[in-house]
Design a protein around this motif. Structure first.
Motif, mmCIF file in Angstrom:
data_model
loop_
_atom_site.group_PDB
_atom_site.id
_atom_site.type_symbol
_atom_site.label_atom_id
_atom_site.label_comp_id
_atom_site.label_asym_id
_atom_site.label_seq_id
_atom_site.Cartn_x
_atom_site.Cartn_y
_atom_site.Cartn_z
ATOM 1 N N TYR A 134 0.868 -1.177 0.000
ATOM 2 C CA TYR A 134 0.000 0.000 0.000
ATOM 3 C C TYR A 134 0.900 1.220 0.000
ATOM 4 O O TYR A 134 1.892 1.260 0.723
ATOM 5 C CB TYR A 134 -0.866 -0.040 1.268
ATOM 6 N N THR A 135 0.573 2.218 -0.817
ATOM 7 C CA THR A 135 1.398 3.427 -0.900
ATOM 8 C C THR A 135 0.554 4.655 -0.599
ATOM 9 O O THR A 135 -0.509 4.824 -1.193
ATOM 10 C CB THR A 135 2.006 3.562 -2.318
ATOM 11 N N TYR A 136 1.004 5.491 0.345
ATOM 12 C CA TYR A 136 0.342 6.781 0.561
ATOM 13 C C TYR A 136 1.366 7.775 1.089
ATOM 14 O O TYR A 136 2.311 7.384 1.763
ATOM 15 C CB TYR A 136 -0.866 6.664 1.504
ATOM 16 N N SER A 137 1.198 9.041 0.763
ATOM 17 C CA SER A 137 2.134 10.123 1.138
ATOM 18 C C SER A 137 3.586 9.713 0.875
ATOM 19 O O SER A 137 4.462 9.953 1.703
ATOM 20 C CB SER A 137 1.960 10.519 2.602
ATOM 21 N N ARG A 152 5.735 3.523 1.047
ATOM 22 C CA ARG A 152 5.272 2.226 0.570
ATOM 23 C C ARG A 152 5.322 1.247 1.738
ATOM 24 O O ARG A 152 6.380 1.044 2.341
ATOM 25 C CB ARG A 152 6.154 1.737 -0.582
ATOM 26 N N ASP A 208 -9.415 8.742 2.051
ATOM 27 C CA ASP A 208 -8.805 7.474 1.647
ATOM 28 C C ASP A 208 -9.213 7.230 0.200
ATOM 29 O O ASP A 208 -10.151 6.486 -0.084
ATOM 30 C CB ASP A 208 -9.255 6.355 2.590
ATOM 31 N N GLU A 213 -6.784 6.694 -2.481
ATOM 32 C CA GLU A 213 -5.693 6.196 -3.312
ATOM 33 C C GLU A 213 -6.252 5.270 -4.392
ATOM 34 O O GLU A 213 -7.258 4.579 -4.181
ATOM 35 C CB GLU A 213 -4.669 5.413 -2.465
ATOM 36 N N GLU A 253 -5.370 2.448 -5.507
ATOM 37 C CA GLU A 253 -5.484 0.998 -5.230
ATOM 38 C C GLU A 253 -6.718 0.644 -4.403
ATOM 39 O O GLU A 253 -7.035 -0.528 -4.243
ATOM 40 C CB GLU A 253 -4.213 0.427 -4.603
#
Ligand code: AKG
Ligand code: MN
Length: 198
Positions: A71-74, A77, A122, A124, A126
């Motif tokens: 999961y990738t955010y800001s 990873r 939320d 993103e 994905e």
């Protein structure tokens, strides 16, 4: 009718441009205190750093990511940890209560009143369009703040020990949400947000 007249049923909270529903207490064979103690003890908690406006910061909370996908955010990873027996048990109860499947969970640990989560959606890629996110809370209640992106309408919901909040529909498209710091001294809280990574 009172919220507590319907144990086991998510109660819709009427808001515009999205769906929100709350179950005051998710039923499980373990007590809330036992679940909190195990989540605190069994999780390899990490203080992650994220890049915000080009500057690296430590997040004001501890986290752990479990599930079947990264999961990738800001710019961060996260590689998933393998599901534990407890998290599989929590997931089964959450899926039964919501009628939705989840393949991952982000754990957030708010150590005290100084820990927080900034306003965000939320959204993103994905998570797909109109994601369904189930948020299970243990320990000290914190106020979940929702703010509409256009008209700035604000909704405040105390998320109590053992409660389950379901966010769905267009909520992430139209609303931000977060957890503010508090000036009052507060104890530990662990929040588990179950998600489906497409
Ligand atoms: O701690 C909470 O209730 C919010 C958690 C959250 O919004 C998230 O993990 O994306
Ligand atoms: Mn969130």
């Amino acid at each position: 009718m009172d919220l507590f007249d319907t144990p086991g049923t998510l109660v819709p909270i009427p808001i515009m441009d999205g769906e929100l529903a709350l179950l005051p207490q998710l039923a499980l064979p373990l007590s809330n205190a036992a679940i909190l103690a195990r989540l605190l003890a069994e999780t390899p908690w990490r203080a992650e750093s994220v890049v915000v406006y080009g500057k690296r910061h430590l997040q004001p909370r501890l986290t752990a990511w479990y599930g079947d996908a990264s999961y990738t955010y800001s710019g961060l990873r996260l590689e998933p940890l393998p599901w534990t027996a407890l998290l599989l048990e929590l997931r089964a109860a959450v899926e039964a209560a919501c009628g939705h499947r989840f393949n991952s969970v982000l754990l957030n640990r708010y150590r005290n009143e100084r820990d927080s989560m900034g306003m965000h959606s939320d959204d993103e890629a994905e998570l797909g369009d109109d994601p369904v996110i189930a948020s299970l809370s243990y320990g000290t209640a914190r106020t979940f703040v929702l703010r509409h992106k256009n008209n700035k309408q604000t909704v405040r919901l105390p998320l109590e020990d053992g409660s389950l909040l379901l966010m769905s529909g267009q909520l992430q498209k139209h609303w931000l949400h977060g957890i503010n710091k508090s000036t009052r001294s507060l104890g530990e809280r662990v929040n588990c947000t179950f998600r489906y990574i497409v």
